[in-house]
Motif scaffolding. Sequence first.
Motif, short mmCIF file in Angstrom:
data_model
loop_
_atom_site.label_atom_id
_atom_site.label_comp_id
_atom_site.label_asym_id
_atom_site.label_seq_id
_atom_site.Cartn_x
_atom_site.Cartn_y
_atom_site.Cartn_z
N ALA A 154 36.22 39.59 37.34
CA ALA A 154 35.77 39.10 38.64
C ALA A 154 34.27 38.82 38.66
CB ALA A 154 36.13 40.12 39.73
N SER A 155 33.49 39.68 38.04
CA SER A 155 32.04 39.50 38.06
C SER A 155 31.63 38.24 37.33
CB SER A 155 31.35 40.72 37.43
OG SER A 155 31.60 41.88 38.19
N PHE A 156 32.19 38.01 36.16
CA PHE A 156 31.83 36.82 35.39
C PHE A 156 32.27 35.56 36.13
CE2 PHE A 156 32.39 33.51 32.23
CZ PHE A 156 31.26 33.64 31.43
N ALA A 157 33.46 35.59 36.72
CA ALA A 157 33.97 34.41 37.42
C ALA A 157 33.08 34.03 38.59
CB ALA A 157 35.40 34.66 37.90
N GLN A 158 32.67 35.01 39.38
CA GLN A 158 31.89 34.70 40.58
C GLN A 158 30.41 34.47 40.28
OE1 GLN A 158 32.70 37.01 44.10
NE2 GLN A 158 30.60 36.87 44.83
N LEU A 159 29.85 35.30 39.40
CA LEU A 159 28.40 35.27 39.20
C LEU A 159 27.95 34.27 38.14
CD1 LEU A 159 27.80 39.12 39.30
CD2 LEU A 159 27.31 37.46 41.13
N TRP A 160 28.82 33.93 37.18
CA TRP A 160 28.40 33.03 36.11
C TRP A 160 29.24 31.74 36.08
CZ3 TRP A 160 29.82 30.23 31.90
CH2 TRP A 160 28.80 29.81 31.05
N LEU A 161 30.56 31.87 36.09
CA LEU A 161 31.41 30.69 35.91
C LEU A 161 31.44 29.79 37.13
CD1 LEU A 161 33.35 29.08 34.16
CD2 LEU A 161 35.21 30.59 34.92
N ALA A 162 31.65 30.35 38.31
CA ALA A 162 31.79 29.54 39.52
C ALA A 162 30.59 28.61 39.76
CB ALA A 162 32.03 30.44 40.73
N PRO A 163 29.35 29.06 39.59
CA PRO A 163 28.22 28.15 39.82
C PRO A 163 28.14 27.00 38.83
CG PRO A 163 27.50 30.45 39.93
CD PRO A 163 28.88 30.45 39.36
N ARG A 164 28.85 27.12 37.69
CA ARG A 164 28.77 26.08 36.66
C ARG A 164 30.06 25.27 36.52
NH1 ARG A 164 25.98 30.59 35.36
NH2 ARG A 164 23.92 30.34 34.38
N LEU A 165 31.12 25.69 37.15
CA LEU A 165 32.43 25.07 36.94
C LEU A 165 32.48 23.61 37.36
CD1 LEU A 165 35.28 25.61 35.94
CD2 LEU A 165 35.89 26.39 38.23
N ASN A 166 31.64 23.23 38.31
CA ASN A 166 31.64 21.85 38.77
C ASN A 166 31.30 20.88 37.64
OD1 ASN A 166 32.16 20.25 41.13
ND2 ASN A 166 30.01 19.61 41.04
N VAL A 215 42.29 22.97 37.57
CA VAL A 215 41.82 24.27 37.10
C VAL A 215 42.40 25.37 37.98
CG1 VAL A 215 39.81 25.74 36.76
CG2 VAL A 215 39.71 23.33 36.12
N ARG A 216 42.98 26.35 37.35
CA ARG A 216 43.51 27.52 38.07
C ARG A 216 42.74 28.74 37.55
NH1 ARG A 216 49.43 25.60 36.14
NH2 ARG A 216 49.64 23.78 37.51
N LEU A 217 41.97 29.34 38.43
CA LEU A 217 41.13 30.47 38.05
C LEU A 217 41.55 31.69 38.84
CD1 LEU A 217 38.59 31.72 36.70
CD2 LEU A 217 37.26 30.78 38.61
N PHE A 218 41.92 32.76 38.14
CA PHE A 218 42.18 34.00 38.85
C PHE A 218 41.49 35.14 38.12
CE2 PHE A 218 45.76 33.39 36.01
CZ PHE A 218 46.07 34.64 35.51
N THR A 219 41.27 36.21 38.86
CA THR A 219 40.39 37.26 38.36
C THR A 219 41.04 38.63 38.46
OG1 THR A 219 39.38 37.66 40.52
CG2 THR A 219 38.37 35.95 39.14
N ALA A 220 40.42 39.56 37.74
CA ALA A 220 40.82 40.96 37.80
C ALA A 220 39.61 41.79 37.41
CB ALA A 220 41.98 41.26 36.86
N ILE A 221 39.53 42.99 37.95
CA ILE A 221 38.43 43.88 37.56
C ILE A 221 38.61 44.29 36.11
CG2 ILE A 221 37.31 46.09 37.99
CD1 ILE A 221 36.85 43.98 40.15
N TRP A 222 39.83 44.69 35.77
CA TRP A 222 40.15 45.09 34.40
C TRP A 222 41.12 44.06 33.84
CZ3 TRP A 222 36.77 48.63 33.28
CH2 TRP A 222 36.35 49.51 34.27
N ALA A 223 40.61 43.12 33.05
CA ALA A 223 41.43 42.01 32.55
C ALA A 223 42.56 42.48 31.67
CB ALA A 223 40.55 41.01 31.79
N ASP A 224 42.39 43.60 30.98
CA ASP A 224 43.43 44.07 30.07
C ASP A 224 44.72 44.44 30.80
OD1 ASP A 224 41.63 43.73 28.10
OD2 ASP A 224 41.31 45.85 27.66
#
Length: 297
Positions: free
Chosen positions: A102-114, A125-134
């Motif tokens: 979740a942190s990477f998706a919101q703080l790093w990926l989302a601002p650059r995904l455009n 693009v389908r993006l979903f998140t989890a705190i613990w990806a494993d």
Amino acid sequence: MSYTLPHLPWLRSFEAAARNLSFSAAAGELHLTPAAVSLQVRSLEEYLGFQLFERLPRGVRLTDMGRAYLPSVRKAFDELSLSTAGLFGSKGDRSVTIRSTASFAQLWLAPRLNGFLDTYPEIEVRLFTAIWADALEADQADIDIRFGDGRWEGFEVEPLRKEPSIPVCSPSWLERAKDPGALAQLAQQQLIHIMGCEDLWTRWFRAAGIEDYRAAKGIQVDSSLIALELACAGSGFALVLRSFAEPHIASGRLVSPFAGELAIEQSHYLLLPEGETRPRPDVLLFREWLLETAKSA
């Protein structure tokens, strides 16, 4: 320029058989007979002068030369698929599903995904998140973005970003402390700990020469997202990845009160599930874009 290369059908049969560890499974994928796949692999072995597979009573096993050759063959097919899709597009449903912390998706990926969406507007693009990806099943996503030591079985793993962590706090803490020493004392009493990274504060204070540091319990959170919000609210001092903190520092919501950075062993990785089929062209396009973006960021 003339290229001395094996026939493409031989290479396709080798790659499919190596991925499935079965001539029969490769035959079904390529719409050939097992005998045809076996013949093409044998022709490739004779052309190269090396045995690529050990023939077993049930299935096949790659030899050392086969294992050494396979990454180059896969890379060649991936690059050919990538350039074809980039120039001419892909047939059928064009989509890529990304799973990320979740942190990477919101703080790093989302601002650059455009940047990806502008380049490939036809790809959904389908993006979903989890705190613990494993915790999620591997077959739920085309691409995984995880934070850790890079050791995950069942995936092709590529390093994405490695960066240090920095301490941050609300500007209000600077006003409360009259000098750096007092600020350090306040920080020790008001720590925000991110689960899985509990030792980072201990390492930070030791690196800063504060030997009498005693680990305070502080606030326990499960993501950098919450740690940053708590820090912005003045609830304590957080130690987070530099790229996660930079937008908050630029906006004035946070400050980096101490000089220096803390190198950490863990980092973000891009994972492709290993399976019976190679990634679709659109998945390869996203992977290429993500690796290039991370390199230049």
